[in-house]
Design a protein around this motif. Sequence first.
Motif, PDB file in Angstrom:
ATOM      1  N   LEU A  33       0.834  -1.211   0.000  1.00 53.82           N
ATOM      2  CA  LEU A  33       0.000   0.000   0.000  1.00 53.82           C
ATOM      3  C   LEU A  33       0.868   1.261   0.000  1.00 53.82           C
ATOM      4  CD1 LEU A  33      -2.603   1.701   0.469  1.00 53.82           C
ATOM      5  CD2 LEU A  33      -2.402   1.149   2.914  1.00 53.82           C
ATOM      6  N   CYS A  34       1.849   1.281   0.871  1.00 59.51           N
ATOM      7  CA  CYS A  34       2.721   2.462   0.948  1.00 59.51           C
ATOM      8  C   CYS A  34       3.445   2.677  -0.373  1.00 59.51           C
ATOM      9  CB  CYS A  34       3.744   2.304   2.073  1.00 59.51           C
ATOM     10  SG  CYS A  34       3.001   2.295   3.718  1.00 59.51           S
ATOM     11  N   LYS A  35       3.983   1.603  -0.926  1.00 59.96           N
ATOM     12  CA  LYS A  35       4.734   1.739  -2.189  1.00 59.96           C
ATOM     13  C   LYS A  35       3.823   2.225  -3.316  1.00 59.96           C
ATOM     14  CE  LYS A  35       8.664  -1.221  -1.190  1.00 59.96           C
ATOM     15  NZ  LYS A  35       9.345  -2.518  -1.386  1.00 59.96           N
ATOM     16  N   ALA A  36       2.578   1.725  -3.318  1.00 53.72           N
ATOM     17  CA  ALA A  36       1.632   2.160  -4.350  1.00 53.72           C
ATOM     18  C   ALA A  36       1.324   3.656  -4.204  1.00 53.72           C
ATOM     19  CB  ALA A  36       0.348   1.345  -4.255  1.00 53.72           C
ATOM     20  N   LEU A  37       1.253   4.119  -2.969  1.00 57.63           N
ATOM     21  CA  LEU A  37       1.011   5.552  -2.744  1.00 57.63           C
ATOM     22  C   LEU A  37       2.186   6.385  -3.260  1.00 57.63           C
ATOM     23  CD1 LEU A  37      -0.634   5.324   0.804  1.00 57.63           C
ATOM     24  CD2 LEU A  37      -1.730   6.223  -1.269  1.00 57.63           C
ATOM     25  N   ALA A 283      -6.791   5.857  -7.570  1.00 59.75           N
ATOM     26  CA  ALA A 283      -8.032   5.086  -7.701  1.00 59.75           C
ATOM     27  C   ALA A 283      -7.735   3.591  -7.700  1.00 59.75           C
ATOM     28  CB  ALA A 283      -8.770   5.498  -8.973  1.00 59.75           C
ATOM     29  N   GLN A 284      -6.696   3.207  -8.436  1.00 55.61           N
ATOM     30  CA  GLN A 284      -6.325   1.789  -8.473  1.00 55.61           C
ATOM     31  C   GLN A 284      -5.910   1.292  -7.082  1.00 55.61           C
ATOM     32  OE1 GLN A 284      -3.362   1.512 -11.527  1.00 55.61           O
ATOM     33  NE2 GLN A 284      -4.842   1.886 -13.176  1.00 55.61           N
ATOM     34  N   ARG A 286      -6.812   2.543  -4.192  1.00 59.52           N
ATOM     35  CA  ARG A 286      -7.996   2.479  -3.330  1.00 59.52           C
ATOM     36  C   ARG A 286      -8.809   1.212  -3.594  1.00 59.52           C
ATOM     37  NH1 ARG A 286     -12.588   3.237  -5.954  1.00 59.52           N
ATOM     38  NH2 ARG A 286     -11.870   5.247  -6.766  1.00 59.52           N
ATOM     39  N   THR A 287      -8.999   0.890  -4.879  1.00 56.55           N
ATOM     40  CA  THR A 287      -9.754  -0.318  -5.220  1.00 56.55           C
ATOM     41  C   THR A 287      -9.080  -1.552  -4.628  1.00 56.55           C
ATOM     42  OG1 THR A 287     -10.457   0.718  -7.265  1.00 56.55           O
ATOM     43  CG2 THR A 287     -10.671  -1.674  -7.150  1.00 56.55           C
ATOM     44  N   TRP A 288      -7.782  -1.631  -4.838  1.00 53.05           N
ATOM     45  CA  TRP A 288      -7.029  -2.778  -4.312  1.00 53.05           C
ATOM     46  C   TRP A 288      -7.145  -2.836  -2.785  1.00 53.05           C
ATOM     47  CZ3 TRP A 288      -2.953  -2.428  -0.878  1.00 53.05           C
ATOM     48  CH2 TRP A 288      -2.338  -3.651  -0.553  1.00 53.05           C
ATOM     49  N   LEU A 289      -7.003  -1.684  -2.133  1.00 50.90           N
ATOM     50  CA  LEU A 289      -7.019  -1.623  -0.663  1.00 50.90           C
ATOM     51  C   LEU A 289      -8.367  -2.071  -0.107  1.00 50.90           C
ATOM     52  CD1 LEU A 289      -6.045  -0.702   2.167  1.00 50.90           C
ATOM     53  CD2 LEU A 289      -6.744   1.622   1.544  1.00 50.90           C
ATOM     54  N   LEU A 290      -9.438  -1.535  -0.686  1.00 50.46           N
ATOM     55  CA  LEU A 290     -10.759  -1.879  -0.149  1.00 50.46           C
ATOM     56  C   LEU A 290     -11.063  -3.361  -0.378  1.00 50.46           C
ATOM     57  CD1 LEU A 290     -12.831   1.346  -1.012  1.00 50.46           C
ATOM     58  CD2 LEU A 290     -11.573   0.785   1.081  1.00 50.46           C
ATOM     59  N   ASP A 291     -10.619  -3.882  -1.532  1.00 41.32           N
ATOM     60  CA  ASP A 291     -10.769  -5.316  -1.781  1.00 41.32           C
ATOM     61  C   ASP A 291     -10.013  -6.129  -0.735  1.00 41.32           C
ATOM     62  OD1 ASP A 291     -12.372  -4.898  -3.947  1.00 41.32           O
ATOM     63  OD2 ASP A 291     -10.820  -5.290  -5.462  1.00 41.32           O
TER      64      ASP A 291
END
Lengths: 300, 300
Positions: A33-37, A283-284, A286-291
């Motif tokens: 998550l951090c790396k994606a941010l 957006a990508q 967030r989608t991954w995180l909520l999933d």
Amino acid sequence: MKWPQSVRIVDVTPRDGLQDADGALTSEQKIRLCKALYDAGVRSVEITAFVSPKWVPLMKDAETVATALRDCHETIALVPNEKGFDRALATGVDAVTFVVSASPMHQQENLRMPLADSLQQFRRIAERNDTGGSAAGADVGRVRLRGAISCAFGSPFSDETIVPAHVADIAEQLVETGAVELGLADTVGVGTPQVVYETLCRVKARVGEGVPIVLHLHDRYELGLGNITAALMAGVTTFETALGGLGGCPFVPDAPGNLDTEKVVCWMHRMGIETGIDEEGLAQTRTWLLDALRASVARA
Amino acid sequence: MKWPQSVRIVDVTPRDGLQDADGALTSEQKIRLCKALYDAGVRSVEITAFVSPKWVPLMKDAETVATALRDCHETIALVPNEKGFDRALATGVDAVTFVVSASPMHQQENLRMPLADSLQQFRRIAERNDTGGSAAGADVGRVRLRGAISCAFGSPFSDETIVPAHVADIAEQLVETGAVELGLADTVGVGTPQVVYETLCRVKARVGEGVPIVLHLHDRYELGLGNITAALMAGVTTFETALGGLGGCPFVPDAPGNLDTEKVVCWMHRMGIETGIDEEGLAQTRTWLLDALRASVARA
């Protein structure tokens, strides 16, 4: 009126966003998550909190996460006390957010000590940070010290009133002690543009122009854009937000989520204010995180 | 910073909201809509427009509506020219909004004459209003003259730029001629807090404190609350809105709806700013109105 050309978004999803979430990420997922941010262009991420696993079990892997992100920049960790600072320092984070509360009751619930003791701990932290040493004496270098005041715009408890002059007093003490950045958090989510503007102006006048003020909003009444606008007009250009509007203090009854990173970035872009952040990347993520959170709930 | 304790909402649903809507109300329904708005606590309603039925057929019953509401207060009618003013005056409305455009192209499309001719017509209207007479010489009393500038924050046409200094020039001419209230409309819905604030401050400085400025927002980019906040900070306390976010200029391509009355009232109340309006009354009126419009479409 001087409007900014650009603002800095500090994403606090991995810390504030996850600390009270339904569902839990594995350490590997937190790191991802951090790396994606960072990949989406967020320059500063509050990656974890060095808090007692007894009180906030979801943050018990703070060392694992912080160590894995050692090469990212800027990594920020929240610390509530000296012990948390020592743990953070050992992992090589770039900055720590030392948090106190403008609400005496929330201060006790969240920090488990009175404000005076917190400020005393911050003085010792700042001294040790100046000399580049940890409590253990090992030279692990300096970190950027951030001071943050919870409940700066309202108390979670109806019999308490937050007075802007008191917030400014705390702000001044944090800055005099060594905070190079000052966060004001609407932990309860009750801020209005009026209160946000007045408090920010008062604090700014007290701590001077040299110390950037960071606004950390939760959004109970959907006044987020109004508060952001008021803050921009008060000269604030750093905002803490979380993906999906996740988050909320575990020690605030019915705590509302953070202001949504995507919303804030979108507002800024529509206002012609740069963030350096890619909306599609957010957006990508967030989608991954909520999933991932949903899957964790389903497994549990 | 002086924040207002209360604001005035001018609901423009019966005029701007209906002029380009899917579906049409009968005259009786329009009258009922206006009365419901007054009942909900709205003090000023733009009840109709005295425009050519050729160009805006949905307003062809302006006389019927205005005459039926003669005892309500405050009734406002939009007029684009002298002929419209004469028709409005004969019905006994309390106020007229005389509209010009900051966009030369929109001025031509919407008013079918250049700005100079519009301003000349406004001078004749103001003179006649001063002497209390209609064109026909009948003494039908004075009305409150409102001046309004469309496209004050952006042009519908990409090859046109709206310059705030030009908007201030027009504002000054309207006020010098006799407008006792000055509307600035974001007809295209492209305003940002920055542009709204700068334009309002500039216009305010030019026309002086004695002339209330009215902000009429359309909301293409969902920056409404930011624009409202910026306007409050510029000292503006009158806002034109429409139920259900209906509305839009028929002569603006892909025109966005008005800022939603319920949203604005709710924001104000959450900010602790009084409107005198009952949110439940608005909600019931909106439900009834949207049902009536849908039924009209179904019949057609």
